[in-house]
Scaffold this active site. Structure first.
Site, PDB file in Angstrom:
ATOM      1  CB  CYS A   1      -0.934   0.002   1.209  1.00  0.00           C
ATOM      2  SG  CYS A   1      -1.998  -1.429   1.288  1.00  0.00           S
TER       3      CYS A   1
ATOM      4  CG  HIS B   1      -2.899   3.401   3.048  1.00  0.00           C
ATOM      5  ND1 HIS B   1      -3.628   3.216   1.899  1.00  0.00           N
ATOM      6  CD2 HIS B   1      -2.875   2.198   3.679  1.00  0.00           C
ATOM      7  CE1 HIS B   1      -4.033   1.965   1.838  1.00  0.00           C
ATOM      8  NE2 HIS B   1      -3.596   1.328   2.906  1.00  0.00           N
TER       9      HIS B   1
ATOM     10  CG  ASN C   1      -6.934  -0.376   2.319  1.00  0.00           C
ATOM     11  OD1 ASN C   1      -6.304   0.082   1.366  1.00  0.00           O
ATOM     12  ND2 ASN C   1      -6.344  -1.001   3.321  1.00  0.00           N
TER      13      ASN C   1
END
Ligand code: ACO
Length: 329
Positions: free
Chosen positions: A111, A254, A284
């Site tokens: 990520c 994030h 996400n």
């Protein structure tokens, strides 16, 4: 010589999936998902490929930047869910958009992929090797999710975000910090294709971990790691840039979990409103989450010339990083 952001773009698949939709699939509830994560809905591909979403986000970023495809000489796409091992998402975006002059490659860093890609593109543009770069974050994580596993399937969504960078006489990308800890990779893992060939004693149809290529995560360990590295990354990038936390207009984290972000805000005594979040309606999206959030802010008119922004990420590997951005548009 510096690098600056000229434009942003993002793209979503057409299918919206609410928490209620997931409650029909696994033993969960809207109440559990929103209270533990902050996520209400996500967008899931029912046919859109990573390359398609990447090209769509990139086309919007080019339009926003008022840059012609022929001016782009570098494309880096961050992804852990590409369509193919080769050609890369970046090469597919090149084909779709006619970026004939560009050097194209993908970058894998969980990520944190977008932050590492931004840092790489910044260094390459500053070096003088390239003048205009497209940096894309794109994921179709839905194909890597175990849709029977309620502890992970409620978290993720698909999508893409992109920025156009150019060389500049003024600093736009001010500085970056980054790090990795390969000893802790098992905390968050997606197994690859298992080794199998005619010279092996036995064809094993499973990976070394005995699992398929689906997201396996120790949620509580990721939670602790995320809070710790987000705080340290923000502090280090602010210090390295010679500014103070008070100079920062927005932190764009994030978009993994609202509780992680609240915990970082609380520990650092930064007002929660300074952390931009859109995870309630995106979920996400791994490498795509930061550029998608940046694009949403840009299009909502939240970003003003001279503002200082911190982009901060963490992810599998384990990896982490942050970028200090001076908004110059
Ligand atoms: N619905 C209902 N109950 C659930 C669900 C669900 N979707 N998922 C788990 N549970 C249950 C568990 O089975 C467990 O039940 P039990 O007590 O009977 O055994 C209970 O809820 C508590 O489970 P925990 O895993 O302890 O729940 P926790 O409060 O830690 O929340 C979560 C889980 C949301 C994953 C949390 O650990 C977290 O946010 N971790 C951070 C990880 C993260 O955000 N990862 C994103 C991907 S990684 C990345 O982006 C880099």
């Amino acid at each position: 010589m510096y690098t600056k952001i000229l434009g942003t773009g993002s793209a979503l698949p057409k299918q919206r999936v609410t928490n209620e939709d997931l409650a029909m699939l696994v033993d969960t509830s809207n109440e559990w998902i929103t209270s533990r994560t902050g996520i209400s809905e996500r967008w899931i591909s029912t046919g859109e490929s990573a390359s398609y979403l990447a090209a769509e986000a990139a086309a919007k970023a080019l339009a926003d930047a008022d840059v012609e495809p022929s001016q782009i000489d570098l494309v880096i796409s961050a992804t852990v869910s590409p369509d193919n091992f080769t050609p890369t998402v970046s090469c597919e975006a090149q084909k779709a958009l006619g970026l004939s002059r560009a050097t194209c490659f993908d970058l894998w860093a969980g990520c944190t992929g977008f932050i590492f890609s931004l840092m790489t593109a910044d260094a390459l543009v500053k070096s003088g090797l390239f003048s205009h770069a497209l940096v894309i974050g794109v994921e179709v994580l839905s194909k890597l999710v175990d849709w029977q596993d309620r502890s992970t399937c409620v978290l993720f969504g698909d999508g893409a975000g992109a920025v156009v960078l150019s060389s500049s006489s003024q600093p736009g990308l001010v500085t970056h910090v980054s790090g990795s800890d390969g000893t802790r990779g098992d905390v968050l893992k997606i197994a690859g294709i298992p080794l199998a060939n005619p010279w092996m004693a036995q064809h094993v149809g499973e990976s070394e971990t005995g699992s398929q290529s689906v997201i396996c995560m120790n949620g509580q360990e990721v939670f602790k790691f995320a809070v710790k590295t987000m705080e340290s990354s923000i502090r280090r990038v602010v210090e390295l840039s010679g500014s103070s936390l008070h100079d920062i207009s927005y932190i764009i984290p994030h978009q993994a979990n609202n509780r992680i972000i609240e915990s970082v805000a609380g520990r650092m005594k930064i007002p929660r409103e300074k952390f931009f979040t859109n995870l309630d309606h995106r979920g996400n999206t791994s490498s795509a989450s930061i550029p998608m959030a940046l694009d949403e802010m840009n299009r909502a008119g939240l970003l003003l010339p001279g503002m200082h922004l911190v982009l901060v990420g963490f992810g599998g590997g384990l990896t982490w990083g942050a970028s200090m951005v001076r908004w110059t548009r």
